[in-house]
Design a protein around this motif. Structure first.
Motif, mmCIF file in Angstrom:
data_model
loop_
_atom_site.group_PDB
_atom_site.id
_atom_site.type_symbol
_atom_site.label_atom_id
_atom_site.label_comp_id
_atom_site.label_asym_id
_atom_site.label_seq_id
_atom_site.Cartn_x
_atom_site.Cartn_y
_atom_site.Cartn_z
ATOM 1 N N UNK A 380 7.750 13.661 9.956
ATOM 2 C CA UNK A 380 6.395 13.113 9.978
ATOM 3 C C UNK A 380 5.993 12.603 8.602
ATOM 4 N N UNK A 381 6.349 13.378 7.559
ATOM 5 C CA UNK A 381 6.009 12.937 6.202
ATOM 6 C C UNK A 381 6.731 11.634 5.873
ATOM 7 N N UNK A 382 8.003 11.575 6.245
ATOM 8 C CA UNK A 382 8.779 10.352 5.968
ATOM 9 C C UNK A 382 8.236 9.176 6.760
ATOM 10 N N UNK A 383 7.838 9.422 8.041
ATOM 11 C CA UNK A 383 7.313 8.326 8.855
ATOM 12 C C UNK A 383 6.056 7.741 8.244
ATOM 13 N N UNK A 384 5.105 8.633 7.783
ATOM 14 C CA UNK A 384 3.869 8.133 7.176
ATOM 15 C C UNK A 384 4.183 7.344 5.920
ATOM 16 N N UNK A 385 5.069 7.887 5.102
ATOM 17 C CA UNK A 385 5.456 7.169 3.887
ATOM 18 C C UNK A 385 6.123 5.850 4.203
ATOM 19 N N UNK A 386 6.944 5.823 5.270
ATOM 20 C CA UNK A 386 7.615 4.570 5.655
ATOM 21 C C UNK A 386 6.613 3.534 6.102
ATOM 22 N N UNK A 387 5.586 3.976 6.897
ATOM 23 C CA UNK A 387 4.551 3.039 7.321
ATOM 24 C C UNK A 387 3.887 2.394 6.111
ATOM 25 N N UNK A 388 3.459 3.254 5.208
ATOM 26 C CA UNK A 388 2.709 2.743 4.054
ATOM 27 C C UNK A 388 3.596 1.842 3.187
ATOM 28 N N UNK A 389 4.836 2.260 2.996
ATOM 29 C CA UNK A 389 5.735 1.488 2.130
ATOM 30 C C UNK A 389 6.155 0.190 2.787
ATOM 31 N N UNK A 390 6.460 0.255 4.086
ATOM 32 C CA UNK A 390 6.967 -0.933 4.768
ATOM 33 C C UNK A 390 5.895 -1.989 4.924
ATOM 34 N N UNK A 391 4.645 -1.573 5.194
ATOM 35 C CA UNK A 391 3.600 -2.544 5.468
ATOM 36 C C UNK A 391 2.634 -2.715 4.293
ATOM 37 N N UNK A 392 2.876 -2.033 3.193
ATOM 38 C CA UNK A 392 2.047 -2.183 1.988
ATOM 39 C C UNK A 392 0.576 -1.915 2.292
ATOM 40 N N UNK A 393 0.306 -0.889 3.133
ATOM 41 C CA UNK A 393 -1.064 -0.568 3.531
ATOM 42 C C UNK A 393 -1.586 0.581 2.660
ATOM 43 N N UNK A 394 -2.768 0.373 2.080
ATOM 44 C CA UNK A 394 -3.460 1.415 1.312
ATOM 45 C C UNK A 394 -4.875 1.522 1.843
ATOM 46 N N UNK A 395 -5.425 2.748 1.970
ATOM 47 C CA UNK A 395 -6.802 2.888 2.497
ATOM 48 C C UNK A 395 -7.865 2.396 1.529
ATOM 49 N N UNK A 396 -7.490 2.047 0.311
ATOM 50 C CA UNK A 396 -8.489 1.707 -0.704
ATOM 51 C C UNK A 396 -9.334 0.513 -0.282
ATOM 52 N N UNK A 397 -8.681 -0.537 0.248
ATOM 53 C CA UNK A 397 -9.430 -1.749 0.599
ATOM 54 C C UNK A 397 -10.473 -1.467 1.677
ATOM 55 N N UNK A 398 -10.073 -0.711 2.704
ATOM 56 C CA UNK A 398 -11.026 -0.410 3.780
ATOM 57 C C UNK A 398 -12.147 0.493 3.280
ATOM 58 N N UNK A 399 -11.808 1.462 2.426
ATOM 59 C CA UNK A 399 -12.840 2.362 1.915
ATOM 60 C C UNK A 399 -13.847 1.615 1.051
ATOM 61 N N UNK A 400 -13.385 0.668 0.256
ATOM 62 C CA UNK A 400 -14.304 -0.110 -0.581
ATOM 63 C C UNK A 400 -15.290 -0.881 0.279
ATOM 64 N N UNK A 401 -14.799 -1.515 1.361
ATOM 65 C CA UNK A 401 -15.698 -2.247 2.246
ATOM 66 C C UNK A 401 -16.700 -1.302 2.911
ATOM 67 N N UNK A 402 -16.218 -0.109 3.269
ATOM 68 C CA UNK A 402 -17.111 0.852 3.911
ATOM 69 C C UNK A 402 -18.196 1.310 2.931
#
Length: 538
Positions: A380-402
């Motif tokens: 599970x830890x590797x899958x989450x890291x793979x998602x973030x690494x593969x798609x270059x997704x960070x929660x920062x952008x969404x949190x800033x808009x919120x």
């Protein structure tokens, strides 16, 4: 492939073979019982090599006739009907369409040929059938002479003059004159030729050419074109008579275009190699016949050349079988090669599995208190890291808009807790807030948009409240609705209300007992953001 040639005249039958560009010496068979016995022994020595039969006889008749221009089966029936009318009792006949008239109805021009004496072929043909020899066909030598015209001077009207073997015991040779219009045979004459000296030979040849020329003029064979053209006479002869002909040809054949060609020079032009020094017309025609893979059969009946048909059919089956075998071999080789590649890939995967298993065993030995479900946890830890690494997704952008959206609303709208995650479907990110799951919770994230682009989801779940509402739920509902509308203004955000601070349906219901005072209103909101998959090079 070796081929055997039979050359038949009114005097004898000659047999020789062709191998490549070389013609072997001819073997003669006289026209009698002794010759038939010799021919039977000749056939018994080789029953597989096909035979091509050339006819050079005075007993061949030629007719030019006009036919209505039709096609296919109608044309064939019309030609057969015309042959029966022209040659009523003939067994061996042949017809060919040579073109069309240039004026008038533009009828078809047909050449019709027949052998007046079928007994000329019968004794030899019976022996060929008895030994089941593959007979390719029986061919008219004058008609096959058309194949030589491409090596000779071109002209609308051409008279080809060449020597043939002796026509009997009283003649030293024969003289064959074939007339062609637009490279197509019209008629042919064969006369005996007594060669005593060059002077008599020259007089005789020139006299025969003059006779043929007068006949062509009287029968209007030389007026088939709108613009008159002189007759082109091509004489193939030995070097011994060439010089004498050159001296006499201009005065004896005025108005004609005469081409004198030495026989051996013409043989070299064809590329033919032959052992004999005396060259005849049938040498060149036989060579041209064997250089082409197919010629229309002229006189042989289906029952007479059926063994050649069986031979060709057998060769076709062998060739088809060879192709099938080659195709099966190539396909098998490709399958084996692919299986080797798959095996190598499987071995590579197996090696990786063993390597990962060894690393996991070392990890267990190093940390004995590792839980039993550690593999699932690590995955599970590797899958989450793979998602973030593969798609270059960070929660920062969404949190800033919120946070920007929250800053535009009163301070009593408070954010208590925030959950964030990514997944293929909504249910992968958040569990349903209520007991009943919305049908959209299991909608696959990688469904295609209008532009057919697959995507995955980024999700935020907001737990919040509105303080100091002083029991004014309606005012709280207005503030909540403004907050929702503000969130919806953000591009690509999908807003789902899981819990609202005010439900009109509940407010309209009656209640017995004292009024419930409250100083805050809670809410839960889900925000989903679609992200297209980023193609990365493997």
């Amino acid at each position: 492939m070796n081929k055997r040639i039979l050359y038949q005249s009114d005097y004898e039958l000659l047999a020789f073979s062709v191998k490549g560009k070389t013609l072997t010496a001819a073997q003669p068979f006289p026209i009698n019982d002794k010759g038939e016995a010799q021919f039977a022994r000749y056939l018994s020595q080789d029953v597989k090599t096909p035979i091509y039969w050339l006819l050079d006889t005075t007993q061949e008749e030629y007719q030019i006739a006009l036919l209505p221009h039709v096609w296919g089966k109608d044309q064939l029936e019309l030609m057969n009907h015309k042959k029966r009318r022209l040659f009523e009792n003939a067994i061996y006949t042949y017809a060919i369409i040579q073109g069309r008239e240039s004026q008038g109805r533009r009828d078809d021009l047909g050449l019709f040929m027949a052998l007046n004496n079928p007994n000329l072929l019968q004794p030899w043909l019976n022996l060929i059938i008895t030994f089941k020899i593959p007979l390719a066909g029986i061919y008219s030598l004058p008609l096959l002479s058309e194949t030589l015209l491409k090596f000779l001077p071109k002209a609308p009207y051409t008279l080809l003059v060449a020597h043939t073997p002796p026509m009997g015991t009283h003649s030293a040779a024969g003289l064959r004159q074939s007339f062609f219009f637009k490279q197509k045979l019209q008629l042919s004459r064969l006369v005996p030729l007594d060669i005593q000296n060059s002077q008599q030979y020259t007089d005789y040849v020139l006299r025969q050419i003059s006779t043929t020329h007068r006949y062509l003029e009287n029968t209007r064979r030389l007026s088939q074109m709108e613009q008159p053209s002189p007759l082109s006479v091509v004489i193939l002869t030995d070097i011994n008579f060439l010089n004498t002909l050159k001296q006499r040809v201009k005065e004896s054949l005025p108005g004609l275009t005469v081409h004198l060609i030495e026989s051996h020079q013409f043989t070299q032009q064809l590329g033919l190699q032959i052992e004999t020094t005396t060259l005849y017309l049938y040498h060149w025609v036989a060579y041209a016949l064997t250089r082409r893979w197919y010629h229309n059969n002229h006189y042989a009946k289906p029952k007479e050349n059926r063994y050649f048909f069986y031979r060709q059919l057998r060769l076709g089956i062998y060739f088809t079988s060879l192709l099938l075998l080659s195709g099966a071999t190539i396909t098998s080789w490709m399958i084996v090669a692919k299986a080797v590649v798959v095996k190598q890939q499987g071995q590579t995967v197996e090696d990786k599995i063993h390597k990962r298993q060894e690393e996991l065993d070392k990890l267990k030995n190093r940390i004995p208190q590792l839980p039993l479900d550690s593999i699932v946890l690590i995955r599970n830890v590797v899958d989450v890291g793979s998602y973030i690494k593969a798609h270059h997704i960070s929660p920062q952008a969404a949190w800033e808009k919120l946070s920007q959206s929250l800053s535009r609303h009163p301070t009593n709208l408070v954010l208590e807790r925030l959950e964030w995650g990514i997944g293929e479907v909504k249910a992968d990110i958040f569990q349903s807030y209520s007991k009943s799951t919305s049908p959209t919770d299991t909608e696959p994230a990688n469904q295609t948009e209008a532009d057919s682009t697959p995507y995955f989801l980024e999700g935020m779940r907001i737990y919040g409240k509105i303080d100091n509402i002083q029991d004014n739920l309606h005012q709280a509902a207005i503030m909540f609705r403004k907050f929702i509308d503000d969130l919806k203004q953000t591009d690509s955000w999908q807003i789902e209300e899981q819990r609202s601070p005010y439900d009109p349906n509940q407010a309209l219901q009656g209640r017995i007992g004292p009024r419930l005072d409250t100083d805050e209103a809670t809410f839960v909101i889900d925000i989903f953001i679609k992200h297209p998959y980023v193609k990365t090079s493997s």
